[in-house]
Design a protein around this motif. Sequence first.
Motif, PDB file in Angstrom:
ATOM      1  N   LEU A  38       0.071   5.278  -7.224  1.00  0.00           N
ATOM      2  CA  LEU A  38       0.245   5.343  -8.671  1.00  0.00           C
ATOM      3  C   LEU A  38      -0.515   4.213  -9.377  1.00  0.00           C
ATOM      4  CD1 LEU A  38       1.759   7.335 -10.425  1.00  0.00           C
ATOM      5  CD2 LEU A  38       3.701   5.790 -10.452  1.00  0.00           C
ATOM      6  N   CYS A  39      -0.535   3.037  -8.751  1.00  0.00           N
ATOM      7  CA  CYS A  39      -1.227   1.899  -9.358  1.00  0.00           C
ATOM      8  C   CYS A  39      -2.716   2.220  -9.557  1.00  0.00           C
ATOM      9  CB  CYS A  39      -1.056   0.642  -8.497  1.00  0.00           C
ATOM     10  SG  CYS A  39      -1.411   0.897  -6.751  1.00  0.00           S
ATOM     11  N   CYS A  41       4.430   1.617  -0.512  1.00  0.00           N
ATOM     12  CA  CYS A  41       4.602   2.920   0.139  1.00  0.00           C
ATOM     13  C   CYS A  41       3.337   3.768   0.040  1.00  0.00           C
ATOM     14  CB  CYS A  41       5.790   3.660  -0.464  1.00  0.00           C
ATOM     15  SG  CYS A  41       5.532   4.133  -2.186  1.00  0.00           S
ATOM     16  N   GLU A  42       2.290   3.210  -0.546  1.00  0.00           N
ATOM     17  CA  GLU A  42       0.981   3.870  -0.661  1.00  0.00           C
ATOM     18  C   GLU A  42       1.045   5.134  -1.518  1.00  0.00           C
ATOM     19  OE1 GLU A  42      -0.821   4.022   3.276  1.00  0.00           O
ATOM     20  OE2 GLU A  42       0.084   2.076   3.760  1.00  0.00           O
ATOM     21  N   CYS A  43       1.911   5.096  -2.536  1.00  0.00           N
ATOM     22  CA  CYS A  43       2.032   6.268  -3.419  1.00  0.00           C
ATOM     23  C   CYS A  43       0.796   6.439  -4.289  1.00  0.00           C
ATOM     24  CB  CYS A  43       3.271   6.134  -4.307  1.00  0.00           C
ATOM     25  SG  CYS A  43       3.134   4.860  -5.583  1.00  0.00           S
ATOM     26  N   ILE A  55       7.207  -6.361  -4.311  1.00  0.00           N
ATOM     27  CA  ILE A  55       5.811  -5.909  -4.246  1.00  0.00           C
ATOM     28  C   ILE A  55       5.172  -6.009  -5.616  1.00  0.00           C
ATOM     29  CG2 ILE A  55       6.768  -3.522  -4.228  1.00  0.00           C
ATOM     30  CD1 ILE A  55       3.712  -3.192  -2.924  1.00  0.00           C
ATOM     31  N   LYS A 102      -4.129  -0.037  -4.646  1.00  0.00           N
ATOM     32  CA  LYS A 102      -3.437   0.546  -3.482  1.00  0.00           C
ATOM     33  C   LYS A 102      -4.226   0.272  -2.197  1.00  0.00           C
ATOM     34  CE  LYS A 102      -3.339   4.352  -0.641  1.00  0.00           C
ATOM     35  NZ  LYS A 102      -4.420   5.166  -0.129  1.00  0.00           N
ATOM     36  N   CYS A 131       4.460   0.158 -10.767  1.00  0.00           N
ATOM     37  CA  CYS A 131       4.709   0.379  -9.338  1.00  0.00           C
ATOM     38  C   CYS A 131       6.184   0.788  -9.125  1.00  0.00           C
ATOM     39  CB  CYS A 131       4.397  -0.898  -8.557  1.00  0.00           C
ATOM     40  SG  CYS A 131       4.922  -0.801  -6.837  1.00  0.00           S
ATOM     41  N   PRO A 132       6.427   1.972  -8.559  1.00  0.00           N
ATOM     42  CA  PRO A 132       7.820   2.433  -8.414  1.00  0.00           C
ATOM     43  C   PRO A 132       8.663   1.537  -7.525  1.00  0.00           C
ATOM     44  CG  PRO A 132       6.245   4.186  -7.887  1.00  0.00           C
ATOM     45  CD  PRO A 132       5.456   2.941  -8.048  1.00  0.00           C
TER      46      PRO A 132
END
Length: 449
Positions: free
Chosen positions: A312-313, A308-310, A283, A325, A274-275
Motif C-alpha cells: 500500500l505504501c 506484511c508486504e501489502c 513499522i 515496500k 501503512c496498515p
Amino acid sequence: MAENPEVARLIPAGSGAEHASVERLEELGIVGAGGGGFPAAVKFKTRVSLVIANAAECEPLLHKDKELLLHGAEPFLRGLRMAMELVGAREGVVGIKEKYHDIIDALENAAPAGVRVVALPDCYPAGDEFILVHMVTGRVIPPGGLPKDVDAVVSNVETLINMAVDRPVTHKYLTVAGAVHTPVTLRVPVGITIGEVIEAAGGVTVDDFGVLLGGVMMAKPAASLDDPVTKTTGGIVVLPVTHSLIRRHNAPWLQVKKVGHSACDQCRFCTEFCPRFLLGHPIQPHRAMQSLLFNQGSDASVATLYCCECNLCTMFACPEDLDPKTVCVQNKPVARERGLTFKGDPKSIEPLPMAEYRRVPMRRLIAKLGLGEFNNEGPLKTHTFAPRKVKVLLKQHAGAPAIPVVKTGDRVREGDLLAAPEQGKLGARIHASIEGVTTVTSDAVLIEA
Ligand code: SF4
Ligand code: SF4
C-alpha cells in the motif's frame, strides 16, 4: 444465489466427510490456498476458541473466494465446522466484505450453530490476517506473532472447502483478469501452464503484455507463460506491458534504491497509510527509506521486520512514486542477520485512533492503480482442460520441497501421491493432477498424458 448445476459441480461433493484429523489433512496435501501455502495439518494442530474464515478477498480484480461462496456454501460451512472441531473452537466467524449482500444472507441462513458472519468494509488489505483478526475480534496479534497468540486460527475459504471435499489437492481455483477476452474464475489442474489458463479465458487482448501472478498488489511477475499453476496461485492478471504496474513489479533493485535515495523527502505518507503501523506495530516505512541514505541494517531496519508486504505504501501512499515496500523487503534479511527485533511489550500495542479513517477503499485503490477498465465480476465458469503435460512443483507450500516417491517412467492416476515431506521437516504432500507417465526433475514431477 446463482444456481447453475454445471458450475456447482465444479466444486466436487467429495466424500461428504463431517470430521477432519490433522493426519487426514497431511494425507490430502492441504495447504493455505489464499497464497501463504502454510500446511493445514500444522496450522490446525492447536487449541483455540475461534476459527475465522478469511473471505475478505481484497486483491483488486480477483474473485475466486466470492465465487466459491456463491456456488459452494455447503462444503464451505461444513469445512468451517470441521476446522472448529479440530481445534476445539466454540465459535466460527466468516469475515466477508459487506458489499456481498446476497452471499451474506445465504450464509446467515445456512450457518450452523456457533457460526456467524461479520460484514467487513470494502477496503485494502482487509484480507491481511492481522487486519482481519483485529476487525473481527478487536484483538491485535503481536509483531511477528500468529493468530493463535490471540486465541484464533484464520483459514482461507478454498482451504476450508478442500477440507470438506476430502480429496487430495489436485486442482486450484483462480481468477484470470485484466487484458483477457473473458475475465473468469476457473478450476484448473495443478501444474498446467499459465499460458493454457489464459487461453481458457479467451486469450489476451493486447499485443505486448506482462503477467502478474497472485493479483496486482502482492504479485509476483510470471517469468514465462510456461510457469506452472501451483496450489497457491489465486489469480493470473494480464496487463499491457506499458501499464505502470508491470513497470513497477519489474523495476530492478538498484533503480529502486538510487531513485529512493535521491527523491524521498521524508513526507511520511507511506507510514501514515501503512496498515500495520496503524495497527500499532513498530513499522515505519519512511524510516526504512532513511536506511538508503546511510546503510541497510541500520537501526532504521528494525522498522521493516514487521512489514506484511501489502504494497500500500508503494502503490497508493507515496506521492513521489517511490517503492518503500521493496526497501522494506530488502532490509528484512539484513535486520534479521543483525538480530534486530522489537523489544517492547506486545501488550502495550494499540491501534492508532485514526486507523479506522485511514482505510483505503477498494474503489479508490483501483482508480489509483489505473485498473478501472479491467474491473470485472470474474464469474466461475466451466472449462474442460485436457493438458498434454503438467509440471507439478515439489515446492508449492511453506517449508522444504517435497521428496519424490515416484520414479521417471512410472504411470500415475489423478490423485496418486507424487512426493511427500522429508521426515521432521515442514512441508506438504504433492499429488498427480492428471493421469500419465512421470519424469522426475530436480524441482518438479512432470506428467505426460
Ligand atoms: S511517502 Fe514516499 S516520499 Fe514520502 S517518506 Fe515515504 S517513500 Fe519517502
Ligand atoms: S508494504 Fe508498506 S504499507 Fe504494507 S506493511 Fe509493508 S511498509 Fe506497511
